[in-house]
Scaffold this motif. Structure first.
Motif, PDB file in Angstrom:
ATOM      1  N   GLY A  47      47.303  36.488  38.065  1.00 51.77           N
ATOM      2  CA  GLY A  47      48.603  37.076  38.322  1.00 51.77           C
ATOM      3  C   GLY A  47      49.620  36.642  37.302  1.00 51.77           C
ATOM      4  O   GLY A  47      49.282  36.074  36.261  1.00 51.77           O
ATOM      5  N   LEU A  48      50.869  36.911  37.621  1.00 54.36           N
ATOM      6  CA  LEU A  48      51.992  36.561  36.753  1.00 54.36           C
ATOM      7  C   LEU A  48      52.665  35.314  37.314  1.00 54.36           C
ATOM      8  O   LEU A  48      53.004  35.261  38.501  1.00 54.36           O
ATOM      9  CB  LEU A  48      52.984  37.723  36.688  1.00 54.36           C
ATOM     10  N   VAL A  49      52.866  34.326  36.476  1.00 52.21           N
ATOM     11  CA  VAL A  49      53.489  33.079  36.902  1.00 52.21           C
ATOM     12  C   VAL A  49      54.391  32.563  35.796  1.00 52.21           C
ATOM     13  O   VAL A  49      54.148  32.830  34.611  1.00 52.21           O
ATOM     14  CB  VAL A  49      52.404  32.038  37.262  1.00 52.21           C
ATOM     15  N   GLN A  50      55.431  31.856  36.176  1.00 51.35           N
ATOM     16  CA  GLN A  50      56.322  31.267  35.182  1.00 51.35           C
ATOM     17  C   GLN A  50      55.704  30.003  34.595  1.00 51.35           C
ATOM     18  O   GLN A  50      54.890  29.333  35.240  1.00 51.35           O
ATOM     19  CB  GLN A  50      57.668  30.944  35.815  1.00 51.35           C
ATOM     20  N   ALA A  51      56.111  29.690  33.400  1.00 53.75           N
ATOM     21  CA  ALA A  51      55.658  28.464  32.760  1.00 53.75           C
ATOM     22  C   ALA A  51      55.948  27.272  33.671  1.00 53.75           C
ATOM     23  O   ALA A  51      57.020  27.195  34.274  1.00 53.75           O
ATOM     24  CB  ALA A  51      56.328  28.280  31.413  1.00 53.75           C
ATOM     25  N   GLY A  52      54.975  26.381  33.764  1.00 53.26           N
ATOM     26  CA  GLY A  52      55.095  25.240  34.648  1.00 53.26           C
ATOM     27  C   GLY A  52      54.515  25.473  36.028  1.00 53.26           C
ATOM     28  O   GLY A  52      54.358  24.525  36.811  1.00 53.26           O
ATOM     29  N   GLY A  53      54.191  26.714  36.325  1.00 54.02           N
ATOM     30  CA  GLY A  53      53.647  27.057  37.629  1.00 54.02           C
ATOM     31  C   GLY A  53      52.152  26.817  37.726  1.00 54.02           C
ATOM     32  O   GLY A  53      51.518  26.310  36.789  1.00 54.02           O
ATOM     33  N   SER A  54      51.611  27.206  38.872  1.00 56.43           N
ATOM     34  CA  SER A  54      50.188  26.973  39.149  1.00 56.43           C
ATOM     35  C   SER A  54      49.532  28.231  39.691  1.00 56.43           C
ATOM     36  O   SER A  54      50.190  29.084  40.301  1.00 56.43           O
ATOM     37  CB  SER A  54      50.026  25.846  40.179  1.00 56.43           C
ATOM     38  N   LEU A  55      48.242  28.323  39.458  1.00 54.33           N
ATOM     39  CA  LEU A  55      47.407  29.372  40.037  1.00 54.33           C
ATOM     40  C   LEU A  55      46.039  28.777  40.327  1.00 54.33           C
ATOM     41  O   LEU A  55      45.608  27.846  39.644  1.00 54.33           O
ATOM     42  CB  LEU A  55      47.228  30.553  39.072  1.00 54.33           C
ATOM     43  N   ARG A  56      45.365  29.346  41.315  1.00 54.28           N
ATOM     44  CA  ARG A  56      43.979  28.979  41.567  1.00 54.28           C
ATOM     45  C   ARG A  56      43.108  30.221  41.465  1.00 54.28           C
ATOM     46  O   ARG A  56      43.296  31.168  42.225  1.00 54.28           O
ATOM     47  CB  ARG A  56      43.782  28.316  42.928  1.00 54.28           C
ATOM     48  N   LEU A  57      42.193  30.202  40.542  1.00 54.63           N
ATOM     49  CA  LEU A  57      41.232  31.286  40.383  1.00 54.63           C
ATOM     50  C   LEU A  57      39.984  30.991  41.207  1.00 54.63           C
ATOM     51  O   LEU A  57      39.575  29.836  41.337  1.00 54.63           O
ATOM     52  CB  LEU A  57      40.838  31.459  38.918  1.00 54.63           C
ATOM     53  N   SER A  58      39.405  32.045  41.733  1.00 51.61           N
ATOM     54  CA  SER A  58      38.152  31.937  42.475  1.00 51.61           C
ATOM     55  C   SER A  58      37.116  32.847  41.849  1.00 51.61           C
ATOM     56  O   SER A  58      37.448  33.905  41.307  1.00 51.61           O
ATOM     57  CB  SER A  58      38.355  32.330  43.941  1.00 51.61           C
ATOM     58  N   CYS A  59      35.893  32.455  41.956  1.00 52.19           N
ATOM     59  CA  CYS A  59      34.768  33.251  41.465  1.00 52.19           C
ATOM     60  C   CYS A  59      33.701  33.230  42.541  1.00 52.19           C
ATOM     61  O   CYS A  59      33.101  32.181  42.800  1.00 52.19           O
ATOM     62  CB  CYS A  59      34.243  32.686  40.159  1.00 52.19           C
ATOM     63  N   VAL A  60      33.487  34.375  43.166  1.00 48.54           N
ATOM     64  CA  VAL A  60      32.517  34.477  44.253  1.00 48.54           C
ATOM     65  C   VAL A  60      31.243  35.118  43.732  1.00 48.54           C
ATOM     66  O   VAL A  60      31.282  36.172  43.086  1.00 48.54           O
ATOM     67  CB  VAL A  60      33.077  35.294  45.425  1.00 48.54           C
ATOM     68  N   ALA A  61      30.126  34.489  44.032  1.00 49.25           N
ATOM     69  CA  ALA A  61      28.823  34.986  43.593  1.00 49.25           C
ATOM     70  C   ALA A  61      28.136  35.715  44.732  1.00 49.25           C
ATOM     71  O   ALA A  61      28.236  35.321  45.900  1.00 49.25           O
ATOM     72  CB  ALA A  61      27.963  33.834  43.123  1.00 49.25           C
ATOM     73  N   SER A  62      27.437  36.764  44.391  1.00 54.30           N
ATOM     74  CA  SER A  62      26.679  37.506  45.386  1.00 54.30           C
ATOM     75  C   SER A  62      25.411  38.055  44.749  1.00 54.30           C
ATOM     76  O   SER A  62      25.270  38.072  43.529  1.00 54.30           O
ATOM     77  CB  SER A  62      27.514  38.656  45.962  1.00 54.30           C
ATOM     78  N   GLY A  63      24.502  38.476  45.576  1.00 54.30           N
ATOM     79  CA  GLY A  63      23.268  39.073  45.077  1.00 54.30           C
ATOM     80  C   GLY A  63      22.142  38.085  44.904  1.00 54.30           C
ATOM     81  O   GLY A  63      20.980  38.434  45.056  1.00 54.30           O
ATOM     82  N   ARG A  64      22.493  36.882  44.529  1.00 50.75           N
ATOM     83  CA  ARG A  64      21.514  35.797  44.467  1.00 50.75           C
ATOM     84  C   ARG A  64      22.287  34.491  44.524  1.00 50.75           C
ATOM     85  O   ARG A  64      23.491  34.451  44.301  1.00 50.75           O
ATOM     86  CB  ARG A  64      20.677  35.864  43.185  1.00 50.75           C
ATOM     87  N   THR A  65      21.601  33.420  44.798  1.00 52.90           N
ATOM     88  CA  THR A  65      22.278  32.143  44.847  1.00 52.90           C
ATOM     89  C   THR A  65      22.490  31.601  43.436  1.00 52.90           C
ATOM     90  O   THR A  65      21.623  31.722  42.574  1.00 52.90           O
ATOM     91  CB  THR A  65      21.480  31.131  45.683  1.00 52.90           C
ATOM     92  N   PHE A  66      23.650  31.064  43.197  1.00 53.13           N
ATOM     93  CA  PHE A  66      23.970  30.434  41.929  1.00 53.13           C
ATOM     94  C   PHE A  66      24.070  28.927  42.094  1.00 53.13           C
ATOM     95  O   PHE A  66      24.566  28.238  41.212  1.00 53.13           O
ATOM     96  CB  PHE A  66      25.288  30.987  41.376  1.00 53.13           C
ATOM     97  N   SER A  67      23.605  28.431  43.234  1.00 58.16           N
ATOM     98  CA  SER A  67      23.792  27.017  43.517  1.00 58.16           C
ATOM     99  C   SER A  67      23.007  26.110  42.583  1.00 58.16           C
ATOM    100  O   SER A  67      23.320  24.923  42.483  1.00 58.16           O
ATOM    101  CB  SER A  67      23.408  26.720  44.973  1.00 58.16           C
ATOM    102  N   SER A  68      22.020  26.639  41.884  1.00 61.21           N
ATOM    103  CA  SER A  68      21.265  25.826  40.938  1.00 61.21           C
ATOM    104  C   SER A  68      21.729  26.037  39.501  1.00 61.21           C
ATOM    105  O   SER A  68      21.161  25.471  38.567  1.00 61.21           O
ATOM    106  CB  SER A  68      19.775  26.140  41.038  1.00 61.21           C
ATOM    107  N   ASP A  69      22.764  26.842  39.317  1.00 62.75           N
ATOM    108  CA  ASP A  69      23.298  27.133  37.992  1.00 62.75           C
ATOM    109  C   ASP A  69      24.532  26.306  37.685  1.00 62.75           C
ATOM    110  O   ASP A  69      25.339  26.045  38.589  1.00 62.75           O
ATOM    111  CB  ASP A  69      23.690  28.600  37.878  1.00 62.75           C
ATOM    112  N   ALA A  70      24.677  25.948  36.433  1.00 61.58           N
ATOM    113  CA  ALA A  70      25.972  25.468  35.969  1.00 61.58           C
ATOM    114  C   ALA A  70      26.909  26.676  35.927  1.00 61.58           C
ATOM    115  O   ALA A  70      26.467  27.809  35.723  1.00 61.58           O
ATOM    116  CB  ALA A  70      25.849  24.853  34.583  1.00 61.58           C
ATOM    117  N   MET A  71      28.179  26.427  36.143  1.00 63.35           N
ATOM    118  CA  MET A  71      29.157  27.504  36.130  1.00 63.35           C
ATOM    119  C   MET A  71      30.263  27.166  35.136  1.00 63.35           C
ATOM    120  O   MET A  71      30.628  25.991  34.976  1.00 63.35           O
ATOM    121  CB  MET A  71      29.759  27.706  37.517  1.00 63.35           C
ATOM    122  N   GLY A  72      30.766  28.185  34.511  1.00 56.71           N
ATOM    123  CA  GLY A  72      31.813  27.958  33.525  1.00 56.71           C
ATOM    124  C   GLY A  72      32.933  28.971  33.654  1.00 56.71           C
ATOM    125  O   GLY A  72      32.754  30.052  34.227  1.00 56.71           O
ATOM    126  N   TRP A  73      34.084  28.585  33.148  1.00 53.96           N
ATOM    127  CA  TRP A  73      35.218  29.496  33.000  1.00 53.96           C
ATOM    128  C   TRP A  73      35.518  29.638  31.509  1.00 53.96           C
ATOM    129  O   TRP A  73      35.546  28.643  30.771  1.00 53.96           O
ATOM    130  CB  TRP A  73      36.450  28.958  33.715  1.00 53.96           C
TER     131      TRP A  73
END
Length: 122
Positions: A10-36
Protein backbone atom coordinates in the motif's frame (compact mmCIF):
# COMPACT_ATOMS: atom_id res chain seq x y z
CA UNK A 1 3.76 -26.50 -8.48
CA UNK A 2 1.93 -24.49 -5.89
CA UNK A 3 1.00 -20.84 -5.73
CA UNK A 4 2.22 -17.90 -3.71
CA UNK A 5 0.02 -14.86 -3.15
CA UNK A 6 1.33 -11.66 -1.58
CA UNK A 7 -0.75 -9.03 0.17
CA UNK A 8 -0.35 -6.11 2.53
CA UNK A 9 1.21 -3.56 0.24
CA UNK A 10 0.00 0.00 0.00
CA UNK A 11 0.85 3.66 0.32
CA UNK A 12 2.59 4.79 3.49
CA UNK A 13 4.46 7.88 4.61
CA UNK A 14 8.17 7.78 5.26
CA UNK A 15 8.83 6.44 8.73
CA UNK A 16 5.73 4.29 8.67
CA UNK A 17 5.30 0.54 8.77
CA UNK A 18 3.69 -2.20 6.73
CA UNK A 19 3.44 -5.95 7.09
CA UNK A 20 3.45 -8.04 3.94
CA UNK A 21 2.06 -11.55 3.89
CA UNK A 22 2.69 -14.37 1.46
CA UNK A 23 0.25 -17.27 1.56
CA UNK A 24 1.16 -20.54 -0.11
CA UNK A 25 -1.34 -22.94 -1.57
CA UNK A 26 -1.40 -25.98 -3.80
CA UNK A 27 1.43 -27.70 -2.00
CA UNK A 28 3.25 -27.34 1.26
CA UNK A 29 6.19 -24.98 1.33
CA UNK A 30 7.13 -25.87 4.88
CA UNK A 31 10.32 -27.57 3.72
CA UNK A 32 11.36 -24.66 1.50
CA UNK A 33 13.41 -21.62 2.29
CA UNK A 34 11.40 -18.50 1.56
CA UNK A 35 12.58 -15.15 0.35
CA UNK A 36 11.36 -11.65 -0.34
CA UNK A 37 12.62 -9.68 -3.31
CA UNK A 38 11.68 -6.30 -4.69
CA UNK A 39 11.84 -4.47 -7.97
CA UNK A 40 11.50 -0.76 -8.48
CA UNK A 41 10.61 0.73 -11.88
CA UNK A 42 13.64 0.78 -14.15
CA UNK A 43 15.74 -1.22 -11.73
CA UNK A 44 16.73 -4.84 -11.45
CA UNK A 45 15.09 -7.16 -8.98
CA UNK A 46 16.96 -7.20 -5.69
CA UNK A 47 17.09 -9.49 -2.70
CA UNK A 48 15.44 -8.26 0.49
CA UNK A 49 15.30 -11.09 3.03
CA UNK A 50 15.24 -14.87 3.35
CA UNK A 51 14.36 -17.41 6.00
CA UNK A 52 15.13 -21.10 6.34
CA UNK A 53 12.40 -23.72 6.24
CA UNK A 54 12.26 -23.96 10.03
CA UNK A 55 12.70 -20.25 10.64
CA UNK A 56 15.86 -20.55 12.69
CA UNK A 57 18.03 -18.56 10.31
CA UNK A 58 17.38 -15.34 8.45
CA UNK A 59 19.42 -13.02 6.28
CA UNK A 60 18.81 -9.50 5.01
CA UNK A 61 20.05 -7.06 2.45
CA UNK A 62 22.19 -4.37 4.05
CA UNK A 63 19.70 -1.72 2.95
CA UNK A 64 16.89 -3.19 5.07
CA UNK A 65 18.71 -4.83 7.96
CA UNK A 66 17.43 -3.58 11.34
CA UNK A 67 14.31 -2.18 9.67
CA UNK A 68 12.70 -5.28 8.15
CA UNK A 69 11.94 -8.63 9.78
CA UNK A 70 11.09 -11.84 7.94
CA UNK A 71 9.17 -14.59 9.71
CA UNK A 72 7.04 -17.59 8.86
CA UNK A 73 4.21 -19.66 10.24
CA UNK A 74 4.36 -23.08 8.62
CA UNK A 75 1.06 -24.11 10.17
CA UNK A 76 -0.54 -21.29 8.17
CA UNK A 77 1.68 -21.72 5.11
CA UNK A 78 2.46 -18.03 5.42
CA UNK A 79 5.59 -15.90 5.32
CA UNK A 80 5.66 -12.34 6.59
CA UNK A 81 7.80 -9.29 6.02
CA UNK A 82 7.44 -6.67 8.73
CA UNK A 83 8.75 -3.37 7.42
CA UNK A 84 9.42 -0.45 9.73
CA UNK A 85 10.92 3.00 9.34
CA UNK A 86 10.10 2.87 5.65
CA UNK A 87 11.95 5.14 3.28
CA UNK A 88 11.01 6.43 -0.19
CA UNK A 89 13.75 4.22 -1.63
CA UNK A 90 11.83 1.18 -0.36
CA UNK A 91 9.18 1.88 -2.99
CA UNK A 92 8.91 -1.20 -5.20
CA UNK A 93 6.87 -4.23 -6.06
CA UNK A 94 7.60 -6.89 -3.47
CA UNK A 95 7.64 -10.57 -4.34
CA UNK A 96 7.87 -13.67 -2.23
CA UNK A 97 9.45 -16.82 -3.54
CA UNK A 98 10.29 -20.37 -2.50
CA UNK A 99 13.57 -22.21 -2.83
CA UNK A 100 15.01 -25.61 -2.00
CA UNK A 101 18.10 -23.83 -0.71
CA UNK A 102 18.61 -20.93 1.67
CA UNK A 103 19.85 -18.30 -0.74
CA UNK A 104 20.03 -14.60 -1.51
CA UNK A 105 20.07 -15.25 -5.26
CA UNK A 106 16.85 -15.08 -7.22
CA UNK A 107 17.95 -17.79 -9.63
CA UNK A 108 17.70 -20.30 -6.78
CA UNK A 109 14.00 -19.59 -6.34
CA UNK A 110 11.54 -21.49 -8.50
CA UNK A 111 8.15 -20.37 -7.23
CA UNK A 112 7.21 -16.72 -7.35
CA UNK A 113 4.17 -14.73 -6.38
CA UNK A 114 2.63 -11.96 -8.45
CA UNK A 115 3.85 -9.22 -6.16
CA UNK A 116 2.37 -6.48 -4.02
CA UNK A 117 3.15 -2.79 -4.48
CA UNK A 118 4.67 -0.75 -1.69
CA UNK A 119 4.84 3.00 -2.14
CA UNK A 120 6.53 5.22 0.43
CA UNK A 121 5.91 8.94 0.19
CA UNK A 122 8.33 11.52 1.51
Amino acid sequence: QGQLVESGGGLVQAGGSLRLSCVASGRTFSSDAMGWFRQAPGKEREFVAAITWCGTSTTYADSVRARFTISRDNAKNTVYLQMSNLKPEDTAAYYCAASRVFSTFGVHYDNWGQGTQVTVSS
